[in-house]
Design a protein around this motif. Structure first.
Motif, PDB file in Angstrom:
ATOM      1  N   UNK A 174       0.901  -1.129   0.012  1.00 42.79           N
ATOM      2  CA  UNK A 174       0.102  -0.057  -0.038  1.00 42.79           C
ATOM      3  C   UNK A 174       1.064   1.192  -0.072  1.00 42.79           C
ATOM      4  N   UNK A 175       1.923   1.252   0.788  1.00 42.94           N
ATOM      5  CA  UNK A 175       2.941   2.373   0.965  1.00 42.94           C
ATOM      6  C   UNK A 175       3.422   2.529  -0.465  1.00 42.94           C
ATOM      7  N   UNK A 176       3.801   1.501  -1.386  1.00 39.52           N
ATOM      8  CA  UNK A 176       4.416   1.680  -2.505  1.00 39.52           C
ATOM      9  C   UNK A 176       3.501   2.276  -3.731  1.00 39.52           C
ATOM     10  N   UNK A 177       2.136   2.016  -3.601  1.00 39.93           N
ATOM     11  CA  UNK A 177       1.246   2.436  -4.427  1.00 39.93           C
ATOM     12  C   UNK A 177       0.838   4.110  -4.155  1.00 39.93           C
ATOM     13  N   UNK A 179       3.245   6.100  -2.847  1.00 43.40           N
ATOM     14  CA  UNK A 179       4.603   6.508  -3.073  1.00 43.40           C
ATOM     15  C   UNK A 179       4.556   6.806  -4.651  1.00 43.40           C
ATOM     16  N   UNK A 180       4.115   5.794  -5.450  1.00 44.50           N
ATOM     17  CA  UNK A 180       3.809   5.894  -6.714  1.00 44.50           C
ATOM     18  C   UNK A 180       2.912   7.015  -7.450  1.00 44.50           C
ATOM     19  N   UNK A 181       2.049   7.290  -6.590  1.00 44.48           N
ATOM     20  CA  UNK A 181       0.953   8.423  -7.010  1.00 44.48           C
ATOM     21  C   UNK A 181      -0.347   8.128  -6.956  1.00 44.48           C
ATOM     22  N   UNK A 182      -0.759   6.721  -6.543  1.00 39.79           N
ATOM     23  CA  UNK A 182      -2.054   6.294  -6.484  1.00 39.79           C
ATOM     24  C   UNK A 182      -2.844   7.132  -5.467  1.00 39.79           C
ATOM     25  N   UNK A 183      -4.058   7.601  -6.214  1.00 40.12           N
ATOM     26  CA  UNK A 183      -5.026   8.481  -5.268  1.00 40.12           C
ATOM     27  C   UNK A 183      -5.854   7.563  -4.202  1.00 40.12           C
ATOM     28  N   UNK A 184      -5.957   8.177  -3.144  1.00 43.07           N
ATOM     29  CA  UNK A 184      -6.378   7.563  -1.855  1.00 43.07           C
ATOM     30  C   UNK A 184      -7.581   6.844  -2.126  1.00 43.07           C
ATOM     31  N   UNK A 185      -7.435   5.671  -1.846  1.00 41.79           N
ATOM     32  CA  UNK A 185      -8.736   4.548  -1.823  1.00 41.79           C
ATOM     33  C   UNK A 185      -8.416   3.631  -2.927  1.00 41.79           C
ATOM     34  N   UNK A 186      -7.705   3.869  -4.034  1.00 43.61           N
ATOM     35  CA  UNK A 186      -7.355   2.924  -5.186  1.00 43.61           C
ATOM     36  C   UNK A 186      -6.933   1.522  -4.741  1.00 43.61           C
ATOM     37  N   UNK A 187      -5.887   1.747  -3.799  1.00 41.32           N
ATOM     38  CA  UNK A 187      -5.032   0.446  -3.461  1.00 41.32           C
ATOM     39  C   UNK A 187      -5.033   0.489  -1.883  1.00 41.32           C
ATOM     40  N   UNK A 188      -5.757  -0.454  -0.925  1.00 39.84           N
ATOM     41  CA  UNK A 188      -5.910  -0.305   0.467  1.00 39.84           C
ATOM     42  C   UNK A 188      -5.680  -1.686   1.062  1.00 39.84           C
ATOM     43  N   UNK A 189      -4.773  -1.862   2.019  1.00 38.96           N
ATOM     44  CA  UNK A 189      -4.656  -2.895   2.819  1.00 38.96           C
ATOM     45  C   UNK A 189      -5.532  -2.984   4.014  1.00 38.96           C
TER      46      UNK A 189
END
Length: 467
Positions: A174-177, A179-189
């Protein structure tokens, strides 16, 4: 130290020495609700983003993973025990899968024209919404990648319930996503217990679910998905047949069988768990296997000299030992190994098991550890019958000097994947999945991106192609 661990936590335990490394609190209902709401809100925007925006995110995730592959690999080794070099290879494979869907996703999801005698028709591939992904510990980065890469590229948002023994790997993705610029909520653990995952399927905001894991876990998820009429895919392990025909290169087959079975300490769904060899070459094959076993080096998974790592946990090694002991009680023979190694950590001897007859528990069960089960058969017909005498159907291999003969045998095996003169492999462009008790659905390849999209028909009855 055990007494200081909260009941409402997930623990990171190093199987090399059984020491607790870190703990994370399990999410309460309010925190979980916040995660689901964020995923639902993010979908409303993410589904409208251009493919090049999604591709840029996945490429960045891949780049970060490659740049930090030694760190990520060390973390996987710390949490579930695999050899560090195997963990690095896993990170590299994961990065390749992210790049694959970033490079090809737009092409895969382009409108697909359909032949019709009147007007014009096409399929439009549209994302479903929030997806729940439940994943196991044996490949803590690759398992996540298989569902994240195609589905985020397709415009879905993801909630991941990872295995409880790899919480640091789970959070790091999740941290990597982010860091890569994923909008909040796109990828969550999600730090939640397994039973909570099945409950989540009932949430109207979650549109589909995918799981890799055990048959009981898969049955629970599939039942929930069926009850609420939601799409699901399952990959539930296997007891793969590794058939060696009498015209095979024996040395190559032995190397592949032993190396493949000891890969990841035998904790691989597509590991060659049942080695089936034609009688005329069985003795020679078995003697070479014994020689190969003698070269196995058990030890620190961070050491480049080690070739067999610990199992993932105390529970795992105890379970495999119990299965071997039960098989022996029921008539099987241990030629080598079969015991716990007398040292700190979740270590087991590499084990060679033979004389496994129908009715023996080992004949039908999946043994998730370094246990090499050897079978003799009189001919290829008997080999196929034995290969199919299981409720599993994930992968398999056929070794032969005659490719035409090998393909003919492969066609008769009831399984999702068969490799000729090679272990069941993993590459981004080839589909991965099984049949029978090994589940349904496919990941990777073009097939992987179509599992969780709506293939919407659009038809114009009086017009030509509007494009």
């Amino acid at each position: 130290m055990e007494n200081s661990i909260k009941e409402s936590s997930v623990k990171s335990v190093n199987p090399f020495n059984n020491e607790i490394v870190k703990q994370f609190d399990v999410m309460n209902d309010k925190e979980l609700e916040s995660k689901i709401s964020k995923a639902d809100a993010a979908f409303k925007t993410w589904k409208k983003t251009a493919f090049n925006v999604r591709a840029k995110l996945l490429h960045k995730v891949a780049s970060i993973m490659r740049d930090r592959k030694k760190e990520l690999g060390a973390l996987a080794t710390l949490e579930m025990g695999k050899l560090h070099r195997e963990a690095i290879q896993e990170v590299e494979l994961s990065a390749a899968i992210f790049d694959y869907y970033a490079d090809n996703g737009e092409k895969f999801l382009a409108d697909s024209p359909l032949e019709t005698p009147i007007g014009f028709a096409f399929l439009s591939y549209e994302p479903l919404g929030v997806l729940l992904s439940v994943q196991p510990w044996n490949f803590p980065f690759y398992q996540i990648t298989r569902s994240a890469a195609p589905n985020i590229m397709a415009g879905n948002t993801m909630l991941f319930k990872h295995a409880s023994n790899v919480p640091q790997c789970a959070q790091l993705m999740e941290d990597i996503f982010l860091e890569a610029g994923a909008p909040e909520g796109v990828y969550q653990n999600l730090f939640i217990p397994g039973e909570k995952a099945s409950e989540l399927v009932s949430d109207i905001r979650i549109k589909a679910v995918t799981l890799t894991g055990s048959e009981p876990a898969g049955a629970s998820i599939a039942a929930a998905a069926g009850k609420y009429i939601k799409k699901s895919t399952l990959e539930l392990g296997g007891s793969d047949a590794f058939i060696v025909l009498n015209d095979a290169n024996i040395d190559e087959a032995v190397d592949a069988a032993v190396n493949g079975r000891m890969w990841n300490a035998g904790q691989v769904c597509t590991s060659p768990k049942r080695i089936i060899v034609e009688e005329s070459i069985a003795d020679s094959f078995l003697e070479k296997v014994k020689v190969k076993f003698a070269s196995i080096k058990v030890g620190d998974p961070m050491s480049p000299e080690t070739t067999l790592a610990p199992l993932s946990s105390e529970k795992a090694v105890e379970g495999v030992i119990k299965q071997v002991q039960q098989a022996v009680k029921e008539g099987a023979t241990v030629l080598l190994g079969g015991k716990r190694i007398d040292r700190k950590g979740a270590f087991m001897e590499p084990t060679l098991l033979t004389n496994i007859e129908p009715g023996n528990s080992a004949y039908n069960e999946e043994i998730f550890g370094p246990v090499f089960m050897f079978y003799r058969v009189k001919d290829e017909n008997e080999a196929v019958a034995l290969a199919n005498a299981t409720n599993f159907g994930l992968g398999g291999s056929v070794f032969s000097g005659d490719e035409k003969r090998a393909v003919n045998v492969a066609r008769q095996i009831e399984t999702g994947m068969v490799y000729i003169n090679h272990l069941t492999g993993i590459t981004p462009e080839l589909p991965f999945g099984g049949t029978k008790g090994s589940g349904y659905g496919r990941e990777q390849s073009p097939a992987g991106i179509y599992e969780f999209v709506n293939a919407k028909l659009i038809r114009i009855t009086k017009a030509s192609n509007p494009n």
